[in-house]
Design a protein around this motif. Structure first.
Motif, PDB file in Angstrom:
ATOM      1  N   ILE A  73      41.671  31.479  51.063  1.00 20.22           N
ATOM      2  CA  ILE A  73      40.805  30.710  50.159  1.00 20.22           C
ATOM      3  C   ILE A  73      40.059  29.657  50.965  1.00 20.22           C
ATOM      4  CG2 ILE A  73      40.778  29.077  48.205  1.00 20.22           C
ATOM      5  CD1 ILE A  73      43.307  30.509  47.159  1.00 20.22           C
ATOM      6  N   THR A  74      38.755  29.537  50.703  1.00 14.18           N
ATOM      7  CA  THR A  74      37.996  28.427  51.253  1.00 14.18           C
ATOM      8  C   THR A  74      37.186  27.800  50.128  1.00 14.18           C
ATOM      9  OG1 THR A  74      36.613  27.719  53.123  1.00 14.18           O
ATOM     10  CG2 THR A  74      35.972  29.777  52.035  1.00 14.18           C
ATOM     11  N   TYR A  75      36.424  26.758  50.424  1.00 11.88           N
ATOM     12  CA  TYR A  75      35.653  26.111  49.351  1.00 11.88           C
ATOM     13  C   TYR A  75      34.270  25.765  49.861  1.00 11.88           C
ATOM     14  CZ  TYR A  75      38.586  22.581  51.667  1.00 11.88           C
ATOM     15  OH  TYR A  75      39.281  21.851  52.593  1.00 11.88           O
ATOM     16  N   GLU A  76      33.352  25.661  48.934  1.00 11.99           N
ATOM     17  CA  GLU A  76      31.953  25.489  49.333  1.00 11.99           C
ATOM     18  C   GLU A  76      31.389  24.145  48.902  1.00 11.99           C
ATOM     19  OE1 GLU A  76      28.731  26.832  47.219  1.00 11.99           O
ATOM     20  OE2 GLU A  76      29.705  25.663  45.679  1.00 11.99           O
ATOM     21  N   PHE A  77      32.177  23.309  48.276  1.00  8.87           N
ATOM     22  CA  PHE A  77      31.750  21.920  48.048  1.00  8.87           C
ATOM     23  C   PHE A  77      32.990  21.045  47.962  1.00  8.87           C
ATOM     24  CE2 PHE A  77      32.942  22.720  43.832  1.00  8.87           C
ATOM     25  CZ  PHE A  77      32.691  21.655  42.991  1.00  8.87           C
ATOM     26  N   GLU A  78      32.810  19.733  48.113  1.00 15.11           N
ATOM     27  CA  GLU A  78      34.025  18.944  48.342  1.00 15.11           C
ATOM     28  C   GLU A  78      34.515  18.165  47.129  1.00 15.11           C
ATOM     29  OE1 GLU A  78      31.215  18.588  49.894  1.00 15.11           O
ATOM     30  OE2 GLU A  78      30.769  16.536  50.486  1.00 15.11           O
ATOM     31  N   ASN A  79      33.829  18.292  46.001  1.00 16.96           N
ATOM     32  CA  ASN A  79      34.312  17.523  44.852  1.00 16.96           C
ATOM     33  C   ASN A  79      35.223  18.317  43.921  1.00 16.96           C
ATOM     34  OD1 ASN A  79      33.284  15.079  45.669  1.00 16.96           O
ATOM     35  ND2 ASN A  79      31.297  15.427  44.719  1.00 16.96           N
ATOM     36  N   ILE A  80      35.990  19.213  44.500  1.00 14.47           N
ATOM     37  CA  ILE A  80      37.005  19.929  43.726  1.00 14.47           C
ATOM     38  C   ILE A  80      38.235  19.023  43.690  1.00 14.47           C
ATOM     39  CG2 ILE A  80      38.317  22.092  43.581  1.00 14.47           C
ATOM     40  CD1 ILE A  80      36.656  22.852  46.166  1.00 14.47           C
ATOM     41  N   PRO A  81      38.955  18.949  42.554  1.00 15.78           N
ATOM     42  CA  PRO A  81      40.157  18.119  42.559  1.00 15.78           C
ATOM     43  C   PRO A  81      41.129  18.569  43.664  1.00 15.78           C
ATOM     44  CG  PRO A  81      39.640  18.926  40.338  1.00 15.78           C
ATOM     45  CD  PRO A  81      38.694  19.602  41.275  1.00 15.78           C
TER      46      PRO A  81
END
Ligand code: AMP
Length: 357
Positions: A73-81
């Motif tokens: 899993i990775t993420y593409e923006f940083e405002n995820i809880p």
């Protein structure tokens, strides 16, 4: 090499924006499949990915099903809880790891971290009330910039403190009790470096991009940056040092100021692909999205040589209406994000103009 994910493996991407879209597009030629997790219907990323889960970041059942369906899993923006990412990390490998996200979400944690890593920053003070703001302004002086610690972007959540500014009004306007006061940097240039680090600890920084903002939104990124070689080296070394200290696996974008004295100061970090790295799609031996895919799947990182000097220009709001003219321009590479509605200030696409000599 048992840690390397084989082609056919599934990369889970949290967030459905254009950064997820371009990551999914870069994953395909390497044989990987992508599964997007986003609260948004018909997101830019889901239009090009094999699968999408549309659910909130608090939906535990949907998160567990998503984690079970993917290999990393990775993420593409940083405002995820951070809670969401922490929960996921118990079920599947999350790269970059959740603690990296936590640092990038808070401006004081971010600056403390940069300082602890030996990087320079503007002078700053954590401010949680009006009295503290008055003290901080006396210590740092004017002009200064007051910013909310969380959720600020594109100049939102910040106010410049000049000789005339009424501090009580400035404090009230931010509507927060968690802010940072920064000394105003008289910078010569704004630059950024994107660094990738693989699971084996190899770190590689892309060449420095020189960034130009209009109305606080990135307008162009130019590579090579017009800075001395020593500054280029220092900026890239700073980004590598931050990635190493974070034990990053993935990408870290580091926004920096180059002061009129030639000093490099860290402004912000983001553990994901970055708008200022879009030039790499057409101007670099490896694009930032492919590099992210390589880092999180355990593949070796790709080379970062500049193939063509490039100017990336964002297409904001109705600027994207120029798509036909841009498509007709020689050596202009058009990238559109599939967003239906062109609101003012909304990033609709970008164009990379490469210089072929
Ligand atoms: P940020 O949200 O921190 O990226 O800030 C948005 C923009 O405001 C930056 O790209 C700079 O142009 C400007 N800015 C932010 N912080 C400072 C500072 N301490 N000194 C001077 N300009 C700043």
């Amino acid at each position: 090499m048992s840690d390397v994910l084989a082609p056919g493996s599934v990369i889970g991407i949290i967030g459905g924006g254009q950064l997820g879209r371009m990551t999914a597009l870069a994953a395909a030629p390497l044989g990987y499949r992508c599964h997007i997790y986003t609260p948004e219907e018909n997101s830019p990323a889901s239009q090009v990915a094999e699968k999408t889960t549309v659910a909130s970041y608090e939906d535990e059942t949907a998160l567990a099903e998503f984690a079970a369906a993917v290999d990393v899993i990775t993420y593409e923006f940083e405002n995820i809880p951070v809670d969401t990412v922490q929960r996921l990390s118990k079920l599947a490998p999350v790269r970059p790891r959740p603690s990296v996200l936590a640092v990038s979400q808070h401006r004081v944690a971010e600056k403390d971290f940069a300082r602890d890593s030996g990087a320079g920053t503007a002078p700053y003070r954590h401010v949680t009330g009006l009295d503290q703001l008055c003290d901080a302004v006396s210590e740092i002086g004017r002009p200064a910039v007051l910013k909310t610690c969380r959720f600020g972007y594109d100049g939102k959540g910040q106010v410049k403190i000049t000789a005339e500014t009424d501090l009580a009004a400035a404090w009230a306007s931010l509507k927060t009790d968690d802010a940072v006061l920064e000394g105003f940097v008289s910078f010569d240039k704004e630059v950024s470096v994107i660094v990738a680090r693989g699971a084996d600890g190899t770190a590689l920084a892309f060449p420095v991009a020189e960034n130009h903002h209009v109305d606080h939104i990135l307008s162009t990124s130019t590579v090579p940056a017009s800075i001395p070689e020593a500054t280029e080296k220092a900026a890239r070394a700073t980004a590598v040092a931050l990635a190493e200290r974070l034990e990053l696996v993935g990408l870290l974008a580091v926004e920096m100021f180059v002061t009129t004295e030639g000093e490099v100061l860290v402004n912000e970090v983001a553990p994901r692909p970055h708008n200022s790295g879009h030039w790499t799609q057409d101007g670099c031996a490896t694009c930032q999205f492919e590099q992210l895919v390589r880092a999180v799947t355990g593949l070796p990182l790709g080379p970062v040589d500049v193939l063509f000097p490039t100017v990336m220009q964002n297409l904001i709001g109705n600027e994207a209406d120029q798509w036909l003219d841009i498509a007709a321009e020689p050596h202009a590479k058009l990238h559109l994000y599939g967003k239906a509605e062109a609101r003012p200030g909304r990033k609709m696409g970008h164009v990379n103009r490469i210089r072929v000599s």
